[in-house]
Enzyme design. Sequence first.
Site, PDB file in Angstrom:
ATOM      1  N   SER A 197      17.459  17.303  15.413  1.00 43.38           N
ATOM      2  CA  SER A 197      16.681  18.522  15.521  1.00 43.38           C
ATOM      3  C   SER A 197      16.107  18.832  16.980  1.00 43.38           C
ATOM      4  O   SER A 197      16.859  19.001  17.778  1.00 43.38           O
ATOM      5  CB  SER A 197      15.327  18.234  14.637  1.00 43.38           C
ATOM      6  OG  SER A 197      14.596  19.367  14.301  1.00 43.38           O
ATOM      7  N   HIS A 215      20.096  21.665  13.308  1.00 43.72           N
ATOM      8  CA  HIS A 215      19.865  22.480  12.029  1.00 43.72           C
ATOM      9  C   HIS A 215      18.775  23.661  12.633  1.00 43.72           C
ATOM     10  O   HIS A 215      18.206  23.495  13.648  1.00 43.72           O
ATOM     11  CB  HIS A 215      19.247  21.631  10.809  1.00 43.72           C
ATOM     12  CG  HIS A 215      17.763  20.934  11.116  1.00 43.72           C
ATOM     13  ND1 HIS A 215      17.314  19.977  10.409  1.00 43.72           N
ATOM     14  CD2 HIS A 215      17.148  21.056  12.351  1.00 43.72           C
ATOM     15  CE1 HIS A 215      16.217  19.705  10.721  1.00 43.72           C
ATOM     16  NE2 HIS A 215      15.914  20.156  11.798  1.00 43.72           N
TER      17      HIS A 215
END
Length: 201
Positions: free
Chosen positions: A98, A123
């Site tokens: 992330s 993501h």
Amino acid sequence: MSYVPIVIEQTSRGERAYDIYSRLLKERIIFVCSTVEDHMANLIVAQLLFLEAENPKKDIYMYINSPGGVVTAGLAIYDTMQYIKPKVATLCIGQACSMGSFLLCGGEKGMRYSLPHSRIMIHQPSGGYQGQATDIEIHAQETLKIKRLLNELYSKHTGQDVKHIEKSMERDNFMSPEEAKKFGIVDNIISSRNATGLLTK
């Protein structure tokens, strides 16, 4: 309660004790090794600014082992990395997921590394706001703006097309170091310090 090792150094004035992270900071090494949140981000920003003040021409080495965290906290670190004069080399140890992968990607081009068994994950941002319907809609629009911003920045640092970035980040996308290199998140995979002169004093 986590234990932080103390190291003792002999100086001309006697012994001096440092916690391990402060000692490594003397070598211009910064650790991003926890969840990215506001307090942690403020500490990282302060270290970056301190090292710039110490020597604006000398490289900084950022070691990343992070599951990710708050987007705005990550952007504070990222913007400071771009703002300061020293080049910031990034190195993934363990995981960069992330916002961790975003910071890894945001290092100086040619100076972004991964150890051979690390994992990298990208993501799209997520939100979890509760409240009145209008406020939920406002926060949803903000999340979409952040999504577009991150897509553009990943595109800038990887060389990938924005549409390809958006498709790749639609769900949790885990990568090996080899896959992350092909994607453009890292430049080199290293297994020993001798593999690159940049990480050798």
